[in-house]
Enzyme design. Structure first.
Site, PDB file in Angstrom:
ATOM      1  N   VAL A  83      42.600  47.083  -8.407  1.00  0.00           N
ATOM      2  CA  VAL A  83      42.066  47.288  -9.759  1.00  0.00           C
ATOM      3  C   VAL A  83      41.218  46.079 -10.158  1.00  0.00           C
ATOM      4  CG1 VAL A  83      44.118  46.374 -10.985  1.00  0.00           C
ATOM      5  CG2 VAL A  83      42.616  47.991 -12.118  1.00  0.00           C
ATOM      6  N   GLY A 162      46.204  44.986 -21.629  1.00  0.00           N
ATOM      7  CA  GLY A 162      45.535  46.132 -21.007  1.00  0.00           C
ATOM      8  C   GLY A 162      46.580  47.076 -20.441  1.00  0.00           C
ATOM      9  N   ARG A 163      46.184  47.796 -19.378  1.00  0.00           N
ATOM     10  CA  ARG A 163      47.121  48.765 -18.773  1.00  0.00           C
ATOM     11  C   ARG A 163      48.416  48.081 -18.347  1.00  0.00           C
ATOM     12  NH1 ARG A 163      41.768  50.615 -16.599  1.00  0.00           N
ATOM     13  NH2 ARG A 163      41.880  48.628 -15.542  1.00  0.00           N
ATOM     14  N   ARG A 185      40.517  40.005 -26.655  1.00  0.00           N
ATOM     15  CA  ARG A 185      39.222  39.992 -27.324  1.00  0.00           C
ATOM     16  C   ARG A 185      39.224  40.749 -28.643  1.00  0.00           C
ATOM     17  NH1 ARG A 185      35.315  40.794 -22.192  1.00  0.00           N
ATOM     18  NH2 ARG A 185      36.672  42.581 -21.848  1.00  0.00           N
ATOM     19  N   PRO A 187      42.008  43.550 -31.273  1.00  0.00           N
ATOM     20  CA  PRO A 187      43.296  44.237 -31.387  1.00  0.00           C
ATOM     21  C   PRO A 187      43.256  45.578 -30.664  1.00  0.00           C
ATOM     22  CG  PRO A 187      42.389  43.701 -33.559  1.00  0.00           C
ATOM     23  CD  PRO A 187      41.339  43.356 -32.563  1.00  0.00           C
ATOM     24  N   ARG A 244      45.346  36.776 -11.888  1.00  0.00           N
ATOM     25  CA  ARG A 244      44.666  36.138 -10.769  1.00  0.00           C
ATOM     26  C   ARG A 244      44.928  34.638 -10.857  1.00  0.00           C
ATOM     27  NH1 ARG A 244      44.434  40.377  -8.651  1.00  0.00           N
ATOM     28  NH2 ARG A 244      42.609  41.538  -7.925  1.00  0.00           N
ATOM     29  N   HIS A 292      51.564  37.474  -3.960  1.00  0.00           N
ATOM     30  CA  HIS A 292      50.680  38.529  -4.473  1.00  0.00           C
ATOM     31  C   HIS A 292      51.189  39.926  -4.075  1.00  0.00           C
ATOM     32  CE1 HIS A 292      46.264  39.309  -5.825  1.00  0.00           C
ATOM     33  NE2 HIS A 292      47.046  40.328  -6.162  1.00  0.00           N
ATOM     34  N   ILE A 293      52.390  40.244  -4.589  1.00  0.00           N
ATOM     35  CA  ILE A 293      53.018  41.517  -4.207  1.00  0.00           C
ATOM     36  C   ILE A 293      53.190  42.457  -5.404  1.00  0.00           C
ATOM     37  CG2 ILE A 293      54.198  40.733  -2.115  1.00  0.00           C
ATOM     38  CD1 ILE A 293      56.740  40.321  -3.860  1.00  0.00           C
TER      39      ILE A 293
END
Ligand code: NDP
Ligand code: DGY
Length: 327
Positions: A83, A162-163, A185, A187, A244, A292-293
């Protein structure tokens, strides 16, 4: 006699069979695969992509102007099995009118679960406890031994609702979280579902017992978590990053963890990846690092591979992609 497909795709890694089969069975293209579990070396990537019409890549492949030039004008679609798309030079891709597919939604639950697992493991010091059991450090039940921080009655701050951020908030609320703060950024109407309060980043940092980073990596978020950021956090707060590695200044994080500016950190993502085994963060008991799992469940990875393949095929044939990144 049936005509040979004229379109060629380059796949930069051995991906789950569900996705690979879709490509190999497709009549529209032939597949060149870097048939390994390890990343394709840069020189092989540049060679493999030459003249390709489609590129299926992973987050560990840097797709920049050099790769796009090596591919040449045939390249019509890039499909990443992720993603996150910070590894793609979006401006260059846009300039060349190449379409991009990615994998939102299908990994949200798996990544949110892992984020909660990492938060609990870090806050309740699970890796330390496991190590003590194995090394004979467990001498008796002791009133203050291996105490950590609990979610009940706490304030959680999510950076980037976000998601995945929302899915994390949804999972944390039933642990008895008292306040759910978020920054970003603007609401988000969907925050209502978790009684989320939109606050400036500084307030989130000052008030939260747990700070969870779920934003995308962009020029705006690169290095966001720096000295000033950690200084604003409570000394008892736990920091979690599953977005990240580059969102965090790791030297400043190390300083914050060793100086007692924050209590602990849990990271699923680092710079670089893999993190060298002699990296200073790995020597700290109050830092839990995972490789990173976030999305690593068998079913999620299979679904991601299928979606990535379907995005690529749709891009090749000029159809609507199941998940196209709006450039
Ligand atoms: P979304 O795009 O749904 O969420 C990203 C959020 O970050 C958005 O709400 C966005 O807000 C917000 N954001 C953007 N800029 C800022 C900023 N400056 N400050 C605060 N928030 C900001 O993506 P997902 O939730 O699906 O994924 C998020 C990221 O998680 C991915 O980009 C990827 O890097 C990482 N990830 C990591 C995984 C792992 O294995 N550890 C697995 C999957 C994803 P707005 O909507 O206003 O732009
Ligand atoms: C992504 O998809 O961006 C993750 O980092 C890996 O699933």
């Amino acid at each position: 006699m049936s005509a040979q497909p004229v379109l060629r795709v380059f796949v930069t890694r051995r991906i789950p069979q569900e996705g690979l089969e879709l490509l190999q069975r497709a009549a529209v293209c032939t597949v060149s695969l870097w048939d390994s579990d390890e990343p394709v070396p840069r020189a092989e990537l540049l060679k493999g992509v030459e003249g390709a019409h489609g590129l299926l890549c992973l987050l560990s492949d840097r797709i920049d102007a050099e790769v796009l030039d090596a591919a040449g004008p045939n390249l019509k679609v890039i499909s990443t099995m992720s993603v996150g798309f910070d590894h793609l030079a979006i401006d260059e891709i846009k300039k060349r009118e190449i379409r991009v597919g990615y994998t939102p939604d299908v990994l949200t639950d798996a990544t949110a679960e892992l984020t909660v697992a990492l938060l609990l493991a870090t806050a309740r010091r699970l890796p330390e406890g496991i190590q003590e059991v194995k090394s004979g450090g467990w001498s008796s039940w002791k009133p203050l031994w291996l105490c950590g921080y609990g979610l009940s009655g706490s304030t959680v701050g999510v950076i980037g609702l976000g998601r995945i951020g929302l899915a994390v908030a949804r999972r944390l609320k039933p642990f008895g979280v008292k306040r759910l703060l978020y920054s970003g950024r603007q609401p988000k109407p969907q925050a209502q579902e978790v009684d989320g309060e939109y606050v400036p980043l500084d307030s989130l940092l000052c008030e939260s017992d747990f700070v969870v980073v779920s934003c995308a990596l962009s020029p705006e978020t690169q290095g966001l978590c720096d000295k000033a950021f950690f200084t604003k956090m409570k000394t008892t707060a736990v920091f979690i990053n599953t977005s990240r590695g580059a969102v965090v200044n790791q030297e400043d994080l190390y300083e914050a963890l060793t100086a007692g500016q924050i209590a602990a950190a849990g990271l699923d993502v680092t710079t670089p990846e893999p993190l060298p085994t002699d990296h200073p963060l790995l020597a700290l008991k109050n830092c839990v690092v995972l490789p990173h799992i976030g999305s690593a469940t068998y079913s999620t990875r299979g679904i991601m591979a299928k979606l990535t393949a379907n995005n690529l095929l749709a891009g090749l044939t000029g159809e609507a992609m199941p998940s196209e990144l709006k450039l």
